[in-house]
Design an enzyme around this catalytic site. Structure first.
Site, PDB file in Angstrom:
ATOM      1  N   CYS A  24      12.823  -4.081  16.261  1.00  0.00           N
ATOM      2  CA  CYS A  24      12.968  -2.837  17.022  1.00  0.00           C
ATOM      3  C   CYS A  24      14.380  -2.758  17.611  1.00  0.00           C
ATOM      4  CB  CYS A  24      11.919  -2.819  18.129  1.00  0.00           C
ATOM      5  SG  CYS A  24      12.165  -1.517  19.337  1.00  0.00           S
TER       6      CYS A  24
ATOM      7  N   VAL B 104      -4.814   7.318   5.866  1.00  0.00           N
ATOM      8  CA  VAL B 104      -3.437   7.187   6.345  1.00  0.00           C
ATOM      9  C   VAL B 104      -2.447   7.462   5.218  1.00  0.00           C
ATOM     10  CG1 VAL B 104      -4.083   5.519   8.151  1.00  0.00           C
ATOM     11  CG2 VAL B 104      -3.454   4.673   5.874  1.00  0.00           C
TER      12      VAL B 104
ATOM     13  N   ARG C 207       0.832  -1.214   0.000  1.00  0.00           N
ATOM     14  CA  ARG C 207       0.000   0.000   0.000  1.00  0.00           C
ATOM     15  C   ARG C 207       0.867   1.265   0.000  1.00  0.00           C
ATOM     16  NH1 ARG C 207      -3.869  -0.615   4.742  1.00  0.00           N
ATOM     17  NH2 ARG C 207      -4.387   1.508   4.144  1.00  0.00           N
TER      18      ARG C 207
ATOM     19  N   HIS D  73      -6.513   8.004  12.135  1.00  0.00           N
ATOM     20  CA  HIS D  73      -6.063   6.608  12.093  1.00  0.00           C
ATOM     21  C   HIS D  73      -4.572   6.470  11.789  1.00  0.00           C
ATOM     22  CE1 HIS D  73     -10.492   5.252  11.215  1.00  0.00           C
ATOM     23  NE2 HIS D  73     -10.290   5.573  12.479  1.00  0.00           N
TER      24      HIS D  73
ATOM     25  N   THR E  24     -16.688   8.698   3.038  1.00  0.00           N
ATOM     26  CA  THR E  24     -16.562   7.675   4.073  1.00  0.00           C
ATOM     27  C   THR E  24     -17.866   6.896   4.173  1.00  0.00           C
ATOM     28  OG1 THR E  24     -16.274   7.230   6.441  1.00  0.00           O
ATOM     29  CG2 THR E  24     -17.030   9.449   5.860  1.00  0.00           C
ATOM     30  N   SER E  25     -17.732   5.582   4.431  1.00  0.00           N
ATOM     31  CA  SER E  25     -18.931   4.747   4.582  1.00  0.00           C
ATOM     32  C   SER E  25     -19.623   5.034   5.913  1.00  0.00           C
ATOM     33  CB  SER E  25     -18.559   3.271   4.461  1.00  0.00           C
ATOM     34  OG  SER E  25     -17.542   2.957   5.394  1.00  0.00           O
TER      35      SER E  25
ATOM     36  N   GLN F  78      -9.735  10.077   8.154  1.00  0.00           N
ATOM     37  CA  GLN F  78      -9.467   8.704   8.593  1.00  0.00           C
ATOM     38  C   GLN F  78      -8.348   8.108   7.731  1.00  0.00           C
ATOM     39  OE1 GLN F  78     -13.276   6.309   9.306  1.00  0.00           O
ATOM     40  NE2 GLN F  78     -14.056   8.104   8.252  1.00  0.00           N
TER      41      GLN F  78
ATOM     42  N   CYS G 212       7.126  -2.497  22.308  1.00  0.00           N
ATOM     43  CA  CYS G 212       7.470  -1.543  23.374  1.00  0.00           C
ATOM     44  C   CYS G 212       6.944  -0.140  23.082  1.00  0.00           C
ATOM     45  CB  CYS G 212       8.982  -1.510  23.623  1.00  0.00           C
ATOM     46  SG  CYS G 212       9.904  -0.608  22.344  1.00  0.00           S
TER      47      CYS G 212
HETATM   48  C1  BJW Z   1     -16.332   7.956  -2.791  1.00  0.00           C
HETATM   49  C2  BJW Z   1     -15.735   7.887  -4.018  1.00  0.00           C
HETATM   50  C3  BJW Z   1     -15.454   9.106  -4.621  1.00  0.00           C
HETATM   51  C4  BJW Z   1     -16.006   5.888  -3.404  1.00  0.00           C
HETATM   52  N1  BJW Z   1     -15.765  10.236  -3.994  1.00  0.00           N
HETATM   53  N2  BJW Z   1     -16.638   9.094  -2.191  1.00  0.00           N
HETATM   54  C5  BJW Z   1     -19.218   2.050  18.458  1.00  0.00           C
HETATM   55  C6  BJW Z   1     -20.161   1.236  17.842  1.00  0.00           C
HETATM   56  C7  BJW Z   1     -19.778   0.048  17.208  1.00  0.00           C
HETATM   57  C8  BJW Z   1     -18.441  -0.362  17.188  1.00  0.00           C
HETATM   58  C9  BJW Z   1     -17.517   0.438  17.789  1.00  0.00           C
HETATM   59  C10 BJW Z   1     -17.893   1.612  18.426  1.00  0.00           C
HETATM   60  N3  BJW Z   1     -16.772   2.213  18.904  1.00  0.00           N
HETATM   61  C11 BJW Z   1     -15.703   1.447  18.573  1.00  0.00           C
HETATM   62  C12 BJW Z   1     -16.126   0.359  17.905  1.00  0.00           C
HETATM   63  C13 BJW Z   1     -15.255  -0.739  17.366  1.00  0.00           C
HETATM   64  C14 BJW Z   1     -14.614  -0.398  16.038  1.00  0.00           C
HETATM   65  C15 BJW Z   1     -15.703  -0.109  14.998  1.00  0.00           C
HETATM   66  O1  BJW Z   1     -15.978   1.014  14.623  1.00  0.00           O
HETATM   67  N4  BJW Z   1     -16.336  -1.141  14.483  1.00  0.00           N
HETATM   68  C16 BJW Z   1     -17.415  -0.979  13.493  1.00  0.00           C
HETATM   69  C17 BJW Z   1     -16.868  -1.252  12.093  1.00  0.00           C
HETATM   70  C18 BJW Z   1     -18.511  -1.905  13.850  1.00  0.00           C
HETATM   71  N5  BJW Z   1     -13.714   0.746  16.187  1.00  0.00           N
HETATM   72  C19 BJW Z   1     -12.474   0.603  16.619  1.00  0.00           C
HETATM   73  O2  BJW Z   1     -12.038  -0.486  16.945  1.00  0.00           O
HETATM   74  C20 BJW Z   1     -11.632   1.851  16.746  1.00  0.00           C
HETATM   75  N6  BJW Z   1     -11.015   1.857  18.024  1.00  0.00           N
HETATM   76  C21 BJW Z   1     -11.655   2.228  19.138  1.00  0.00           C
HETATM   77  O3  BJW Z   1     -12.789   2.707  19.107  1.00  0.00           O
HETATM   78  O4  BJW Z   1     -10.946   2.021  20.303  1.00  0.00           O
HETATM   79  C22 BJW Z   1     -11.667   1.999  21.527  1.00  0.00           C
HETATM   80  C23 BJW Z   1     -12.565   0.766  21.519  1.00  0.00           C
HETATM   81  C24 BJW Z   1     -12.041  -0.459  21.167  1.00  0.00           C
HETATM   82  C25 BJW Z   1     -12.861  -1.587  21.142  1.00  0.00           C
HETATM   83  C26 BJW Z   1     -14.225  -1.467  21.457  1.00  0.00           C
HETATM   84  C27 BJW Z   1     -14.737  -0.214  21.803  1.00  0.00           C
HETATM   85  C28 BJW Z   1     -13.890   0.918  21.835  1.00  0.00           C
HETATM   86  C29 BJW Z   1     -10.471   1.819  15.752  1.00  0.00           C
HETATM   87  C30 BJW Z   1     -10.909   1.914  14.336  1.00  0.00           C
HETATM   88  C31 BJW Z   1      -9.669   1.804  13.445  1.00  0.00           C
HETATM   89  C32 BJW Z   1     -10.023   1.693  11.980  1.00  0.00           C
HETATM   90  N7  BJW Z   1      -8.843   1.305  11.254  1.00  0.00           N
HETATM   91  C33 BJW Z   1      -8.886   1.207   9.823  1.00  0.00           C
HETATM   92  C34 BJW Z   1      -7.522   0.696   9.309  1.00  0.00           C
HETATM   93  C35 BJW Z   1      -6.458   1.784   9.415  1.00  0.00           C
HETATM   94  C36 BJW Z   1      -5.126   1.301   8.960  1.00  0.00           C
HETATM   95  C37 BJW Z   1      -5.138   0.935   7.497  1.00  0.00           C
HETATM   96  O5  BJW Z   1      -5.166   1.867   6.670  1.00  0.00           O
HETATM   97  O6  BJW Z   1      -5.130  -0.231   7.161  1.00  0.00           O
HETATM   98  O7  BJW Z   1      -9.187   2.468   9.248  1.00  0.00           O
HETATM   99  S1  BJW Z   1     -10.235   0.190   9.241  1.00  0.00           S
HETATM  100  C38 BJW Z   1     -10.601   1.152   7.825  1.00  0.00           C
HETATM  101  O8  BJW Z   1     -11.928   1.731   7.944  1.00  0.00           O
HETATM  102  C39 BJW Z   1      -9.607   2.330   7.872  1.00  0.00           C
HETATM  103  C40 BJW Z   1     -10.493   3.477   7.469  1.00  0.00           C
HETATM  104  O9  BJW Z   1      -9.916   4.701   7.910  1.00  0.00           O
HETATM  105  C41 BJW Z   1     -11.814   3.144   8.126  1.00  0.00           C
HETATM  106  C42 BJW Z   1     -12.994   3.821   7.530  1.00  0.00           C
HETATM  107  O10 BJW Z   1     -13.177   3.467   6.199  1.00  0.00           O
HETATM  108  P1  BJW Z   1     -13.686   4.575   5.173  1.00  0.00           P
HETATM  109  O11 BJW Z   1     -12.677   5.637   5.047  1.00  0.00           O
HETATM  110  O12 BJW Z   1     -15.058   4.994   5.539  1.00  0.00           O
HETATM  111  O13 BJW Z   1     -13.646   3.756   3.816  1.00  0.00           O
HETATM  112  P2  BJW Z   1     -14.712   2.720   3.203  1.00  0.00           P
HETATM  113  O14 BJW Z   1     -14.014   1.877   2.237  1.00  0.00           O
HETATM  114  O15 BJW Z   1     -15.466   2.051   4.281  1.00  0.00           O
HETATM  115  O16 BJW Z   1     -15.743   3.664   2.438  1.00  0.00           O
HETATM  116  C43 BJW Z   1     -15.360   4.434   1.323  1.00  0.00           C
HETATM  117  C44 BJW Z   1     -16.516   5.344   0.943  1.00  0.00           C
HETATM  118  O17 BJW Z   1     -16.083   6.158  -0.131  1.00  0.00           O
HETATM  119  C45 BJW Z   1     -17.761   4.603   0.459  1.00  0.00           C
HETATM  120  O18 BJW Z   1     -18.902   5.123   1.139  1.00  0.00           O
HETATM  121  C46 BJW Z   1     -17.828   4.920  -1.038  1.00  0.00           C
HETATM  122  O19 BJW Z   1     -19.162   5.056  -1.527  1.00  0.00           O
HETATM  123  C47 BJW Z   1     -17.132   6.252  -1.056  1.00  0.00           C
HETATM  124  N8  BJW Z   1     -16.529   6.584  -2.350  1.00  0.00           N
HETATM  125  N9  BJW Z   1     -15.559   6.507  -4.327  1.00  0.00           N
HETATM  126  C48 BJW Z   1     -16.353  10.156  -2.755  1.00  0.00           C
HETATM  127  N10 BJW Z   1     -14.873   9.115  -5.827  1.00  0.00           N
HETATM  128 ZN    ZN Z   2      10.445  -2.260  20.813  1.00  0.00          ZN
END
Ligand code: BJW
Ligand code: ZN
Length: 253
Positions: A152, A106, A73, A122, A193-194, A104, A133
């Protein structure tokens, strides 16, 4: 092709807005050729689910696989350039007293387009830290033959990208600044964002419950769509430049 239509009442709202927040996701980089998370991957990575590779469990089970996926990536993003959506957003601060860009993503493409003070919820693909560590790692040896992941220098543990995986906490100061900006805004944009990953998805929710005008920009409906004040359906690379042009054009009202 004619430029997308931006409703007059939204333009009027934007002209009088003082504090504006834009919260972006993977869709804003789609037109730069960076795959979103829900896109099916092609080639080498077609059989992997990006949502499953982005977890601490996946890294602990198979660190080389996850390291290689992130290296792939990084390479892809290095070849990508900001698109007209990133470029338009970089000019938004000229039109508002206070403008906050929260992402969101990276990939660093907002900064590359010229945006300043980007709140990266993120993390960033091009920063590294030790999974074991926590020490920050400034440079990695990405060459052929180098261990993957690198070891590390402090504890011998596994170096990882400084991004936030599922179940991990977001950087607290960044998140709290984003929450405050969403609460205090006149207008919040949710772009590409979704709107399903929390806590990022709570930014428009916080805004709506504080009476903020919420504008969604996305070609596809999301869980936010029915609640948004305005929905601009289409690619951000076309809609954001049209908003900017409307802001820069003569005030016809
Ligand atoms: C266009 C287009 C064009 C296409 N123009 N648009 C509350 C409720 C339920 C669950 C939770 C909650 N709080 C926390 C959670 C757990 C979890 C979570 O959210 N789960 C749900 C999925 C159910 N969250 C976490 O674990 C977070 N941590 C946290 O809250 O810690 C405390 C905690 C822990 C455990 C329990 C409770 C609290 C951390 C979330 C980290 C997300 N990480 C990732 C990976 C990052 C590293 C990497 O790059 O690999 O982040 S996952 C991935 O999803 C990435 C993205 O930033 C993130 C969001 O995705 P995004 O950007 O929305 O992309 P897509 O693909 O989903 O959507 C793209 C959109 O673009 C679509 O809508 C298209 O239509 C559109 N599109 N072309 C404009 N041309
Ligand atoms: Zn280390």
């Amino acid at each position: 092709m004619s430029p997308p239509h931006i409703p007059e009442d939204l333009i009027a709202t934007l002209r009088s807005a003082r504090r504006v927040v834009a919260s972006t996701g993977a869709g804003v980089s789609a037109e730069s050729g960076v795959p979103t998370f829900r896109d099916a991957l092609t080639g080498l990575w077609a059989k992997y689910d990006p949502m499953k590779l982005g977890t601490p469990e996946a890294f602990e089970e198979d660190p080389k696989l996850v390291w290689d996926w992130f290296a792939w990536r990084r390479q892809l993003v290095q070849k990508a350039a900001p698109n007209p959506g990133h470029v338009a957003l970089a000019a938004f601060p000229e039109h508002f007293e206070d403008f906050t860009l929260v992402t969101q993503n990276v990939d660093g493409l907002h900064r590359q387009a010229g945006s300043k003070n980007v709140l990266e919820l993120h993390g960033n693909l091009f920063r590294f830290r030790c999974h074991d560590c926590g020490v920050r790692v400034d440079a990695i040896d990405d060459g052929e033959g180098a261990p993957r992941p690198p070891a590390c220098a402090v504890c011998g543990g596994r170096v990882r990208p400084d991004v936030v995986w599922f179940g991990e906490g977001l950087p607290e100061d960044v998140l709290s600044r984003a929450f405050t900006a969403a609460r205090e805004a006149d207008v919040l944009f949710s772009i590409g964002t979704s709107a399903v990953v929390y806590p990022a998805a709570s930014l428009p929710e916080i805004a709506l419950s504080s009476g903020v005008v919420v504008v969604e920009v996305n070609p596809t409906p999301t869980p936010l769509t029915p609640h948004a004040t305005h929905v601009l359906q289409g690619p951000s690379g076309e809609i954001l430049p049209a908003i900017l042009a409307a802001l820069e054009g003569p005030n016809l009202t």
